[in-house]
Design a protein around this motif. Structure first.
Motif, short mmCIF file in Angstrom:
data_model
loop_
_atom_site.label_atom_id
_atom_site.label_comp_id
_atom_site.label_asym_id
_atom_site.label_seq_id
_atom_site.Cartn_x
_atom_site.Cartn_y
_atom_site.Cartn_z
N LEU A 236 0.82 -1.21 0.00
CA LEU A 236 0.00 0.00 0.00
C LEU A 236 0.85 1.26 0.00
N LYS A 237 1.94 1.22 0.77
CA LYS A 237 2.76 2.42 0.93
C LYS A 237 3.88 2.49 -0.10
N GLY A 238 3.95 1.50 -0.99
CA GLY A 238 5.03 1.49 -1.96
C GLY A 238 6.36 1.20 -1.32
N GLY A 239 6.35 0.37 -0.27
CA GLY A 239 7.59 0.02 0.45
C GLY A 239 8.33 -1.12 -0.22
N LEU A 240 9.20 -1.77 0.54
CA LEU A 240 10.04 -2.83 0.00
C LEU A 240 9.29 -4.16 -0.06
N ALA A 241 8.51 -4.30 -1.13
CA ALA A 241 7.71 -5.52 -1.26
C ALA A 241 7.44 -5.81 -2.72
#
Ligand SMILES: [Zn+2]
Length: 384
Positions: A283-288
């Motif tokens: 959702l947050k555009g993190g490391l995934a």
């Protein structure tokens, strides 16, 4: 316990699944389907009978699907493995895993105290997904069984128990009632219990370090376990997987069952946590990453910290046995479009799991209701 590339391992005693070197097994592959993998539940006559029927039908099905050259290879491999497949179980043995390849003079036989589901597979590499799931279900853990005058620390590894530490004190002997008032006696008794539990608390540290487990279950009757909990240093309180109320002389099998239930609950909550982390990061555009293609790319670059797999999922595809080109949702072409090497049909999820093993990524198997809302069956938390 097994050195890299060891060709022959035939265990004659029960082995925890965590002692099987799955990483070394994940390195093995051949261009042709020459590796036989067998998983069998082996306890009891009923299983023996069912296994014979199952194995016979798998052997004839496999023979039909092979060309003469590979069929003769398979026959040699099965001949090599056959006695291990049908060998009588040893005491406490509930399951057996066999990996064999005649061409490579390779045979591994593992006897387990836990039950796998029946499986008999010929492939280009050892079939590891059932083993991976067993390792996810049966992590090593400890059980500290304690009351006001006795404490036993037992290590449970894939349902094989080993007592590591036994402490006891004789409260009644130390503090004979003679001459004291009931109040004074009770006071002394409380003090003696506290000093015993402090001794146990001090011992927990050493035993835990020796075990190298992720945690332990605190078990026993009455209030002693809660009192002990309060005496433990904070970092060891964090290692308590759960607290259960059981009798101090609970039979071994029941203790294992109760401990396994706590472990399972703790593992499920860890998987749910990883799944939550994945959703948040996406959702947050993190490391995934999510979806076969993105996760595969991240795995191949060794960027994956935790690989999340939807439980019991499988995705058909193919792999090039020469350059490891892996393609999902497609039938294997005659030859690899990248290098012209031979191809074979695979479960892409299994291949992704093997890359995770080779690159040191953690793996979590997640239930449907906790996983991504999309149709994706894999996701990954990334290192960078
Ligand atoms: Zn290729």
């Amino acid at each position: 316990m097994q050195s890299e590339g060891q060709k022959e391992i035939i265990s004659d005693e029960l082995l925890p699944v965590t002692d099987i070197d799955i990483r070394a097994l994940a390195e093995i592959y051949d261009e042709k389907p020459v590796y036989l993998s067998v998983y069998l539940p082996v306890s009891g006559r009923e299983n023996d009978h069912l296994n014979r029927i199952f194995v016979d039908s798998r052997v004839s099905a496999i023979k039909k699907a092979l060309n003469p050259e590979l069929r003769s290879e398979f026959e040699k491999t099965f001949e090599m493995a056959e006695s291990s497949v049908f060998d009588e179980p040893i005491s406490g043995e509930k399951g057996r895993i066999i990996f064999a390849c005649s061409k490579d003079s390779f045979i591994h036989v593992y006897r387990l105290a836990v039950e796998p589901e029946q499986s008999f597979v010929l492939d280009t590499s050892p079939y590891l997904l059932p083993l991976a799931k067993m390792r996810a279900d049966y992590e090593d853990y400890g059980v500290l069984l304690v009351d006001s005058q006795e404490a036993r620390f037992t290590c449970i590894r894939s349902d094989i128990t080993e007592e590591k530490k036994h402490l006891s004190t004789d409260l009644m002997n130390k503090h004979k009632k003679g001459g004291w008032s009931q109040m004074r006696f009770n006071h002394l008794r409380k003090g003696a219990i506290k000093s015993f539990l402090s001794e146990v608390a001090e011992n927990v540290q050493g035993t835990c370090d020796q075990l190298e487990t992720r945690g332990f279950v605190l078990a026993g009757p009455g209030e002693a376990k809660q009192q002990l909990m309060e005496l433990l240093p904070y970092e060891f309180q964090q290692k308590v997987l759960g607290v259960i109320d059981v009798s101090i002389d609970i039979p071994r099998d029941e203790l294992v069952e109760a401990g396994d239930a706590v472990l399972q609950e703790s593992k499920d909550s860890e998987s749910r946590h990883a799944a939550e982390e994945l959703k948040t990061a996406l959702l947050k555009g993190g490391l995934a990453a999510h979806g076969i293609e993105d996760v595969k790319a991240a795995l191949e670059q060794a960027r994956v910290n935790t690989l999340l797999i939807l439980k019991d999922s499988s995705v058909a595809g193919w792999i090039c046995e020469r350059c490891q080109n892996l393609q999902a949702n497609a039938n294997p072409p005659k030859e690899c479009d990248r290098c012209g090497g031979p191809t074979s049909a695979v479960n892409v999820v299994e291949e992704l799991y093997e890359i995770a093993q080779r690159t040191g990524a953690k793996v979590e198997f997640v239930d449907k209701e906790d996983f991504l809302d999309s149709d994706d069956v894999v996701g990954a938390l990334l290192r960078y």
